[in-house]
Design a protein around this motif. Structure first.
Motif, PDB file in Angstrom:
ATOM      1  N   LYS A   1      60.250  45.177  25.816  1.00  0.00           N
ATOM      2  CA  LYS A   1      60.676  44.484  27.033  1.00  0.00           C
ATOM      3  C   LYS A   1      62.069  44.948  27.454  1.00  0.00           C
ATOM      4  N   GLU A   2      62.998  45.041  26.507  1.00  0.00           N
ATOM      5  CA  GLU A   2      64.350  45.512  26.820  1.00  0.00           C
ATOM      6  C   GLU A   2      64.313  46.952  27.348  1.00  0.00           C
ATOM      7  N   LEU A   3      63.472  47.767  26.722  1.00  0.00           N
ATOM      8  CA  LEU A   3      63.336  49.155  27.146  1.00  0.00           C
ATOM      9  C   LEU A   3      62.829  49.244  28.582  1.00  0.00           C
ATOM     10  N   PHE A   4      61.798  48.477  28.915  1.00  0.00           N
ATOM     11  CA  PHE A   4      61.228  48.553  30.260  1.00  0.00           C
ATOM     12  C   PHE A   4      62.184  48.019  31.314  1.00  0.00           C
TER      13      PHE A   4
ATOM     14  N   ASP B   1      67.440  56.213  43.695  1.00  0.00           N
ATOM     15  CA  ASP B   1      68.290  55.651  44.737  1.00  0.00           C
ATOM     16  C   ASP B   1      67.576  54.553  45.516  1.00  0.00           C
ATOM     17  N   LEU B   2      67.096  53.545  44.791  1.00  0.00           N
ATOM     18  CA  LEU B   2      66.469  52.403  45.435  1.00  0.00           C
ATOM     19  C   LEU B   2      66.773  51.154  44.633  1.00  0.00           C
ATOM     20  N   GLY B   3      66.605  50.020  45.278  1.00  0.00           N
ATOM     21  CA  GLY B   3      66.810  48.749  44.596  1.00  0.00           C
ATOM     22  C   GLY B   3      65.516  48.314  43.931  1.00  0.00           C
ATOM     23  N   ILE B   4      65.609  47.907  42.681  1.00  0.00           N
ATOM     24  CA  ILE B   4      64.429  47.436  41.951  1.00  0.00           C
ATOM     25  C   ILE B   4      64.695  46.035  41.456  1.00  0.00           C
ATOM     26  N   SER B   5      63.738  45.147  41.668  1.00  0.00           N
ATOM     27  CA  SER B   5      63.809  43.839  41.024  1.00  0.00           C
ATOM     28  C   SER B   5      62.447  43.572  40.388  1.00  0.00           C
ATOM     29  N   VAL B   6      62.487  43.263  39.109  1.00  0.00           N
ATOM     30  CA  VAL B   6      61.268  42.965  38.358  1.00  0.00           C
ATOM     31  C   VAL B   6      61.065  41.459  38.420  1.00  0.00           C
TER      32      VAL B   6
ATOM     33  N   SER C   1      63.715  50.398  34.174  1.00  0.00           N
ATOM     34  CA  SER C   1      63.507  50.114  35.599  1.00  0.00           C
ATOM     35  C   SER C   1      64.826  50.269  36.347  1.00  0.00           C
ATOM     36  N   HIS C   2      65.931  49.903  35.715  1.00  0.00           N
ATOM     37  CA  HIS C   2      67.242  50.071  36.348  1.00  0.00           C
ATOM     38  C   HIS C   2      67.603  51.561  36.454  1.00  0.00           C
TER      39      HIS C   2
ATOM     40  N   GLY D   1      56.874  43.496  40.731  1.00  0.00           N
ATOM     41  CA  GLY D   1      58.239  43.594  41.216  1.00  0.00           C
ATOM     42  C   GLY D   1      58.327  44.211  42.591  1.00  0.00           C
ATOM     43  N   TYR D   2      59.567  44.519  42.969  1.00  0.00           N
ATOM     44  CA  TYR D   2      59.860  44.996  44.323  1.00  0.00           C
ATOM     45  C   TYR D   2      60.774  46.211  44.287  1.00  0.00           C
ATOM     46  N   TRP D   3      60.531  47.111  45.209  1.00  0.00           N
ATOM     47  CA  TRP D   3      61.445  48.214  45.490  1.00  0.00           C
ATOM     48  C   TRP D   3      61.983  47.982  46.880  1.00  0.00           C
ATOM     49  N   LYS D   4      63.277  48.205  47.059  1.00  0.00           N
ATOM     50  CA  LYS D   4      63.877  48.122  48.390  1.00  0.00           C
ATOM     51  C   LYS D   4      64.559  49.442  48.698  1.00  0.00           C
ATOM     52  N   HIS D   5      64.469  49.844  49.942  1.00  0.00           N
ATOM     53  CA  HIS D   5      65.098  51.075  50.433  1.00  0.00           C
ATOM     54  C   HIS D   5      64.472  52.316  49.793  1.00  0.00           C
ATOM     55  N   SER D   6      63.158  52.333  49.712  1.00  0.00           N
ATOM     56  CA  SER D   6      62.446  53.483  49.161  1.00  0.00           C
ATOM     57  C   SER D   6      62.646  54.707  50.052  1.00  0.00           C
ATOM     58  N   GLN D   7      63.248  55.751  49.488  1.00  0.00           N
ATOM     59  CA  GLN D   7      63.425  56.989  50.252  1.00  0.00           C
ATOM     60  C   GLN D   7      62.076  57.596  50.608  1.00  0.00           C
TER      61      GLN D   7
END
Length: 180
Positions: free
Chosen positions: A45-48, A60-65, A52-53, A81-87
């Motif tokens: 869990k810590e690894l994943f 170069d995108l925002g990730i929230s799990v 993800s960060h 989760g979510y990705w924001k600002h996907s290039q």
């Protein structure tokens, strides 16, 4: 590169290529991390969460799990989760306009390849919302292939077969071009 692939191969074949490319990158990144000393001190869990960060920084995108469930014994897995600002989505919109389907093929492939390598079982990430469609963010869900419905298991099988079919199709097309 994406626009050239889509122009040369068509959207479906380019999607398959980009998924496979992302998968291979995620798989290679996973192998690279296994050689690091810090790798052995982390739980799955810590690894994943950490990875993800790192994925967010390198892509170069925002990730929230939103959710992450891992059983280290059974290798059962679920994440959302979510990705924001996907290039990838931004580039697709700039080049082709809004899509009717999700477009973050490389991101989905990378995440699936990375997680699958670490768990030792195939995990498929599916984008259920995408900035490339005009959604406010990219929203993904991930499950092992056996946890997917029948339709998505077929998609997972096709992902594994892509490399051979794409190669055959590529050579067939090149041969036809030479004969013209």
């Amino acid at each position: 590169m994406r626009n050239h692939l889509i122009s040369a191969l068509g959207l479906d074949r380019a999607k398959g290529f980009l998924l496979r490319y992302g998968w291979d990158c995620g798989n290679n990144f996973s192998n690279h991390l296994r050689r690091k000393d810090a790798y052995h001190t982390l739980t799955l869990k810590e690894l994943f969460i950490a990875c993800s960060h790192m994925h967010g920084i390198t892509a170069d995108l925002g990730i929230s799990v939103k959710e992450l469930h891992i059983d280290p014994v059974t290798k059962d897995y679920y994440s959302e989760g979510y990705w924001k600002h996907s290039q990838e989505a931004e580039h697709h919109i700039a080049t082709f306009g809004l899509s009717s389907d999700p477009v973050c093929f490389t991101l989905i492939g990378f995440a699936g390849g990375f997680v699958s390598n670490h768990l030792g079982r195939k995990v498929i990430f599916k984008e259920v919302e995408c900035e490339g469609k005009g959604d406010p963010h990219c929203h993904w869900i991930a499950k092992p292939v056996l946890g997917l419905g029948r339709r998505n298991r077929k998609r997972a099988a096709l992902l594994g077969k892509f490399r051979t079919r794409a190669r055959q199709s590529f050579y067939k097309d090149r041969k036809a071009e030479r004969n013209v």
